[in-house]
Design an enzyme around this catalytic site. Structure first.
Site, short mmCIF file in Angstrom:
data_model
loop_
_atom_site.label_atom_id
_atom_site.label_comp_id
_atom_site.label_asym_id
_atom_site.label_seq_id
_atom_site.Cartn_x
_atom_site.Cartn_y
_atom_site.Cartn_z
N ALA A 44 0.78 -1.31 -0.11
CA ALA A 44 -0.07 -0.38 -0.08
C ALA A 44 0.97 1.51 0.21
O ALA A 44 1.36 1.67 1.07
CB ALA A 44 -0.84 -0.18 1.39
N GLU A 52 15.04 9.24 5.31
CA GLU A 52 15.52 10.31 6.12
C GLU A 52 14.23 10.19 7.94
O GLU A 52 14.65 10.88 8.29
CB GLU A 52 14.88 11.59 5.36
CG GLU A 52 15.87 11.94 4.24
CD GLU A 52 15.40 11.36 3.08
OE1 GLU A 52 15.93 12.21 1.50
OE2 GLU A 52 14.15 11.12 3.53
N CYS A 83 11.68 14.33 -0.16
CA CYS A 83 10.18 14.21 -0.09
C CYS A 83 10.09 15.44 0.81
O CYS A 83 10.17 16.25 1.97
CB CYS A 83 9.28 13.34 -0.16
SG CYS A 83 8.91 13.35 1.68
N CYS A 86 9.30 14.88 4.61
CA CYS A 86 10.77 14.96 4.54
C CYS A 86 11.62 16.26 5.35
O CYS A 86 12.51 16.18 6.05
CB CYS A 86 11.59 13.79 4.28
SG CYS A 86 11.39 11.83 4.49
#
Length: 130
Positions: A44, A52, A83, A86
């Site tokens: 999922a 991180e 991202c 993070c």
């Protein structure tokens, strides 16, 4: 051991049966201790964990809440930045001037800071009431 080497080594432990995109991260706590994390996927997809975030969780589990340096590495044509989630997680535990090294397994590097990764970051000062 260098922070980049720690990130490189933990990257090999990433659990990525779906994307096959391994990421390793290492952070240095204020004590000088290196904490590592790798991405962990889940069938999922939204339930996976970024490298991180794993490194930060290891740091907090060890009793530290401030980081002083970050390194992230991936096998990619160019260095992979954290991202958005993070970036906010790093900003929670780091000052804006904390250095961040983004690297590829082929040796390309970008040197930046937590503040440059997340300008205008949301922080505890936004929670204060006047």
């Amino acid at each position: 051991m260098s922070l980049l080497q720690a990130a490189r080594e933990v990257r090999e432990r990433a659990y990525v049966p779906y994307s096959r995109f391994k990421v390793g991260a290492a952070i240095r706590g204020a004590s000088g201790t290196i904490y590592r994390g790798c991405n962990v996927e889940n069938v999922a997809y939204p339930e996976g964990t970024c490298a991180e975030a794993g490194a930060i969780a290891a740091m907090v589990a060890a009793g530290e809440t401030r980081l002083t340096e970050v390194a992230v590495i991936a096998d990619s044509p160019s260095p992979v930045p954290p991202c958005g989630g993070c970036r906010q997680k790093l900003a929670e535990f780091a000052d804006a001037d904390v250095p961040v090294l983004l690297a590829t397994t082929d040796g390309a590097q970008i040197h930046t800071t937590v503040g440059d990764l997340l300008p205008g970051r949301f922080d505890a000062g936004h929670m204060a009431r006047t």
